[in-house]
Design a protein around this motif. Structure first.
Motif, PDB file in Angstrom:
ATOM      1  N   ASP A   1       3.893  -2.480  -2.892  1.00  0.00           N
ATOM      2  CA  ASP A   1       3.101  -1.541  -2.081  1.00  0.00           C
ATOM      3  C   ASP A   1       1.899  -2.243  -1.457  1.00  0.00           C
ATOM      4  OD1 ASP A   1       4.785   0.588  -2.670  1.00  0.00           O
ATOM      5  OD2 ASP A   1       3.556   1.268  -4.361  1.00  0.00           O
ATOM      6  N   LEU A   2       1.209  -3.067  -2.250  1.00  0.00           N
ATOM      7  CA  LEU A   2       0.045  -3.786  -1.728  1.00  0.00           C
ATOM      8  C   LEU A   2       0.448  -4.756  -0.621  1.00  0.00           C
ATOM      9  CD1 LEU A   2      -1.867  -4.469  -5.061  1.00  0.00           C
ATOM     10  CD2 LEU A   2      -2.286  -2.679  -3.377  1.00  0.00           C
TER      11      LEU A   2
ATOM     12  N   GLU B   1       3.943   7.623 -14.902  1.00  0.00           N
ATOM     13  CA  GLU B   1       3.097   7.415 -13.729  1.00  0.00           C
ATOM     14  C   GLU B   1       3.868   7.761 -12.463  1.00  0.00           C
ATOM     15  OE1 GLU B   1       0.452   4.010 -13.657  1.00  0.00           O
ATOM     16  OE2 GLU B   1       1.140   3.574 -15.696  1.00  0.00           O
ATOM     17  N   VAL B   2       3.658   8.969 -11.990  1.00  0.00           N
ATOM     18  CA  VAL B   2       4.355   9.460 -10.812  1.00  0.00           C
ATOM     19  C   VAL B   2       3.827   8.774  -9.555  1.00  0.00           C
ATOM     20  CG1 VAL B   2       4.968  11.530  -9.518  1.00  0.00           C
ATOM     21  CG2 VAL B   2       4.706  11.657 -11.983  1.00  0.00           C
ATOM     22  N   LEU B   3       2.521   8.540  -9.510  1.00  0.00           N
ATOM     23  CA  LEU B   3       1.900   7.844  -8.388  1.00  0.00           C
ATOM     24  C   LEU B   3       1.228   6.577  -8.899  1.00  0.00           C
ATOM     25  CD1 LEU B   3       0.153  10.771  -6.498  1.00  0.00           C
ATOM     26  CD2 LEU B   3       2.279   9.639  -5.892  1.00  0.00           C
TER      27      LEU B   3
ATOM     28  N   ILE C   1       0.547   4.035   7.336  1.00  0.00           N
ATOM     29  CA  ILE C   1       0.495   3.464   5.984  1.00  0.00           C
ATOM     30  C   ILE C   1       0.759   4.555   4.944  1.00  0.00           C
ATOM     31  CG2 ILE C   1      -1.052   2.458   4.255  1.00  0.00           C
ATOM     32  CD1 ILE C   1      -2.264   0.778   6.501  1.00  0.00           C
ATOM     33  N   GLY C   2       0.186   5.735   5.148  1.00  0.00           N
ATOM     34  CA  GLY C   2       0.409   6.847   4.222  1.00  0.00           C
ATOM     35  C   GLY C   2       1.873   7.232   4.136  1.00  0.00           C
ATOM     36  N   GLN C   3       2.548   7.270   5.273  1.00  0.00           N
ATOM     37  CA  GLN C   3       3.971   7.619   5.273  1.00  0.00           C
ATOM     38  C   GLN C   3       4.794   6.548   4.560  1.00  0.00           C
ATOM     39  OE1 GLN C   3       4.708   8.175   9.438  1.00  0.00           O
ATOM     40  NE2 GLN C   3       4.061  10.319   9.404  1.00  0.00           N
ATOM     41  N   GLU C   4       4.460   5.277   4.786  1.00  0.00           N
ATOM     42  CA  GLU C   4       5.185   4.200   4.110  1.00  0.00           C
ATOM     43  C   GLU C   4       4.967   4.262   2.597  1.00  0.00           C
ATOM     44  OE1 GLU C   4       3.985   0.502   5.821  1.00  0.00           O
ATOM     45  OE2 GLU C   4       4.712   1.041   7.811  1.00  0.00           O
ATOM     46  N   LEU C   5       3.721   4.529   2.194  1.00  0.00           N
ATOM     47  CA  LEU C   5       3.437   4.645   0.764  1.00  0.00           C
ATOM     48  C   LEU C   5       4.177   5.821   0.140  1.00  0.00           C
ATOM     49  CD1 LEU C   5      -0.369   3.848   0.494  1.00  0.00           C
ATOM     50  CD2 LEU C   5       1.532   2.538  -0.437  1.00  0.00           C
ATOM     51  N   ARG C   6       4.226   6.951   0.848  1.00  0.00           N
ATOM     52  CA  ARG C   6       4.946   8.105   0.316  1.00  0.00           C
ATOM     53  C   ARG C   6       6.427   7.767   0.131  1.00  0.00           C
ATOM     54  NH1 ARG C   6       4.975  12.942   3.985  1.00  0.00           N
ATOM     55  NH2 ARG C   6       6.744  11.869   4.878  1.00  0.00           N
ATOM     56  N   ARG C   7       7.014   7.098   1.111  1.00  0.00           N
ATOM     57  CA  ARG C   7       8.429   6.711   0.986  1.00  0.00           C
ATOM     58  C   ARG C   7       8.655   5.804  -0.228  1.00  0.00           C
ATOM     59  NH1 ARG C   7       8.174   5.247   6.508  1.00  0.00           N
ATOM     60  NH2 ARG C   7       8.377   7.136   7.704  1.00  0.00           N
ATOM     61  N   SER C   8       7.766   4.844  -0.420  1.00  0.00           N
ATOM     62  CA  SER C   8       7.945   3.933  -1.555  1.00  0.00           C
ATOM     63  C   SER C   8       7.755   4.668  -2.881  1.00  0.00           C
ATOM     64  CB  SER C   8       6.992   2.741  -1.456  1.00  0.00           C
ATOM     65  OG  SER C   8       5.671   3.126  -1.711  1.00  0.00           O
ATOM     66  N   GLN C   9       6.814   5.619  -2.935  1.00  0.00           N
ATOM     67  CA  GLN C   9       6.622   6.411  -4.155  1.00  0.00           C
ATOM     68  C   GLN C   9       7.847   7.280  -4.419  1.00  0.00           C
ATOM     69  OE1 GLN C   9       3.791   6.043  -6.176  1.00  0.00           O
ATOM     70  NE2 GLN C   9       3.410   4.398  -4.722  1.00  0.00           N
ATOM     71  N   GLN C  10       8.414   7.856  -3.359  1.00  0.00           N
ATOM     72  CA  GLN C  10       9.602   8.693  -3.520  1.00  0.00           C
ATOM     73  C   GLN C  10      10.765   7.870  -4.067  1.00  0.00           C
ATOM     74  OE1 GLN C  10       9.753  10.105   0.531  1.00  0.00           O
ATOM     75  NE2 GLN C  10       9.060  12.153  -0.056  1.00  0.00           N
TER      76      GLN C  10
ATOM     77  N   ARG D   1      10.572   5.153  -5.886  1.00  0.00           N
ATOM     78  CA  ARG D   1      10.270   4.781  -7.257  1.00  0.00           C
ATOM     79  C   ARG D   1      10.497   5.955  -8.209  1.00  0.00           C
ATOM     80  NH1 ARG D   1       6.232   5.100 -10.252  1.00  0.00           N
ATOM     81  NH2 ARG D   1       4.749   5.729  -8.667  1.00  0.00           N
ATOM     82  N   VAL D   2      10.121   7.172  -7.782  1.00  0.00           N
ATOM     83  CA  VAL D   2      10.346   8.356  -8.616  1.00  0.00           C
ATOM     84  C   VAL D   2      11.841   8.642  -8.726  1.00  0.00           C
ATOM     85  CG1 VAL D   2       9.967  10.848  -8.786  1.00  0.00           C
ATOM     86  CG2 VAL D   2       8.074   9.345  -8.196  1.00  0.00           C
ATOM     87  N   LEU D   3      12.586   8.418  -7.654  1.00  0.00           N
ATOM     88  CA  LEU D   3      14.034   8.598  -7.699  1.00  0.00           C
ATOM     89  C   LEU D   3      14.663   7.659  -8.729  1.00  0.00           C
ATOM     90  CD1 LEU D   3      16.673   9.782  -6.503  1.00  0.00           C
ATOM     91  CD2 LEU D   3      16.622   7.918  -4.862  1.00  0.00           C
ATOM     92  N   LEU D   4      14.154   6.433  -8.805  1.00  0.00           N
ATOM     93  CA  LEU D   4      14.657   5.456  -9.771  1.00  0.00           C
ATOM     94  C   LEU D   4      14.097   5.680 -11.175  1.00  0.00           C
ATOM     95  CD1 LEU D   4      14.416   2.242  -7.577  1.00  0.00           C
ATOM     96  CD2 LEU D   4      16.468   3.556  -8.150  1.00  0.00           C
ATOM     97  N   GLN D   5      13.157   6.667 -11.317  1.00  0.00           N
ATOM     98  CA  GLN D   5      12.551   7.007 -12.605  1.00  0.00           C
ATOM     99  C   GLN D   5      11.826   5.795 -13.199  1.00  0.00           C
ATOM    100  OE1 GLN D   5      13.280  10.375 -14.320  1.00  0.00           O
ATOM    101  NE2 GLN D   5      13.410  10.680 -12.143  1.00  0.00           N
ATOM    102  N   GLU D   6      10.981   5.131 -12.368  1.00  0.00           N
ATOM    103  CA  GLU D   6      10.256   3.945 -12.807  1.00  0.00           C
ATOM    104  C   GLU D   6       8.758   4.128 -12.679  1.00  0.00           C
ATOM    105  OE1 GLU D   6      11.576   0.673 -10.464  1.00  0.00           O
ATOM    106  OE2 GLU D   6      13.403   0.401 -11.629  1.00  0.00           O
ATOM    107  N   ASN D   7       8.017   3.540 -13.607  1.00  0.00           N
ATOM    108  CA  ASN D   7       6.569   3.442 -13.520  1.00  0.00           C
ATOM    109  C   ASN D   7       6.227   2.315 -12.540  1.00  0.00           C
ATOM    110  OD1 ASN D   7       5.759   5.436 -15.470  1.00  0.00           O
ATOM    111  ND2 ASN D   7       6.559   4.068 -17.049  1.00  0.00           N
ATOM    112  N   PRO D   8       4.993   2.239 -12.066  1.00  0.00           N
ATOM    113  CA  PRO D   8       4.630   1.174 -11.132  1.00  0.00           C
ATOM    114  C   PRO D   8       4.826  -0.239 -11.683  1.00  0.00           C
ATOM    115  CG  PRO D   8       2.957   2.862 -11.093  1.00  0.00           C
ATOM    116  CD  PRO D   8       3.899   3.209 -12.203  1.00  0.00           C
ATOM    117  N   ASP D   9       4.749  -0.403 -13.001  1.00  0.00           N
ATOM    118  CA  ASP D   9       4.943  -1.732 -13.576  1.00  0.00           C
ATOM    119  C   ASP D   9       6.416  -2.102 -13.724  1.00  0.00           C
ATOM    120  OD1 ASP D   9       5.701  -0.108 -15.659  1.00  0.00           O
ATOM    121  OD2 ASP D   9       4.235  -0.894 -17.093  1.00  0.00           O
ATOM    122  N   GLY D  10       7.326  -1.207 -13.344  1.00  0.00           N
ATOM    123  CA  GLY D  10       8.758  -1.494 -13.391  1.00  0.00           C
ATOM    124  C   GLY D  10       9.456  -0.938 -14.614  1.00  0.00           C
TER     125      GLY D  10
END
Length: 154
Positions: free
Chosen positions: A138-139, A130-132, A31-40, A42-51
């Protein structure tokens, strides 16, 4: 978002209690690896968690020496690499975060704090980026991972 996270936590607690510690460790790491990939991503797309998009950088003079123009580089290019963004999981928790000096940079941007760009530079308040953070996807991904683990481990 907090209520969804709490609902997911209470739902998964009963299921996770049934697992042996080794199986919980394995599930937490995946789960940690999947979350890290999704965060990476999102950061590549320069987006906050709310889009919404990250606040843009302040304009700078991109001319160093005479005749040279440095190209613009996206924010957090190195920050999103696995070298700095670590995922850890054990039988009790899953964490995705930053290591070392990079964690200070990430914290300043995450919460929009004041910091110095260089040693003797003036303090500047940075925009909140919001980097993380958890997205609805994700949920759902966490829930699906827990369910898949129970379906395929039996």
């Amino acid at each position: 978002m907090d209520s969804k996270l709490q609902a997911l936590e209470s739902w998964a607690a009963g299921l996770l209690e049934q697992l042996q510690p080794a199986a919980r460790n394995q599930l937490a790491r995946s789960i940690g690896q999947e979350l890290r990939r999704s965060q990476q991503k999102r950061v590549l797309l320069q987006e906050n968690p709310d889009g919404s998009k990250f606040a843009p950088r302040k304009k700078r003079d991109l001319r160093g020496k005479q005749g040279r123009v440095r190209r613009k580089v996206e924010m957090f290019r190195k920050l999103r690499t696995a070298t700095y963004m670590k995922a850890r999981g054990d039988s009790n928790a899953v964490t995705v975060g930053f290591t070392g000096r990079i964690s200070r940079i990430a914290r300043v941007h995450q919460f929009g704090l004041k910091d110095r760009a260089e040693r003797d530079a003036p303090e500047v308040r940075y925009e909140q980026r919001e980097v993380l953070g958890f997205t609805a996807r994700d949920l759902d991904q966490i829930r699906d991972s827990v369910l898949e683990h129970f379906i395929y481990s039996t």
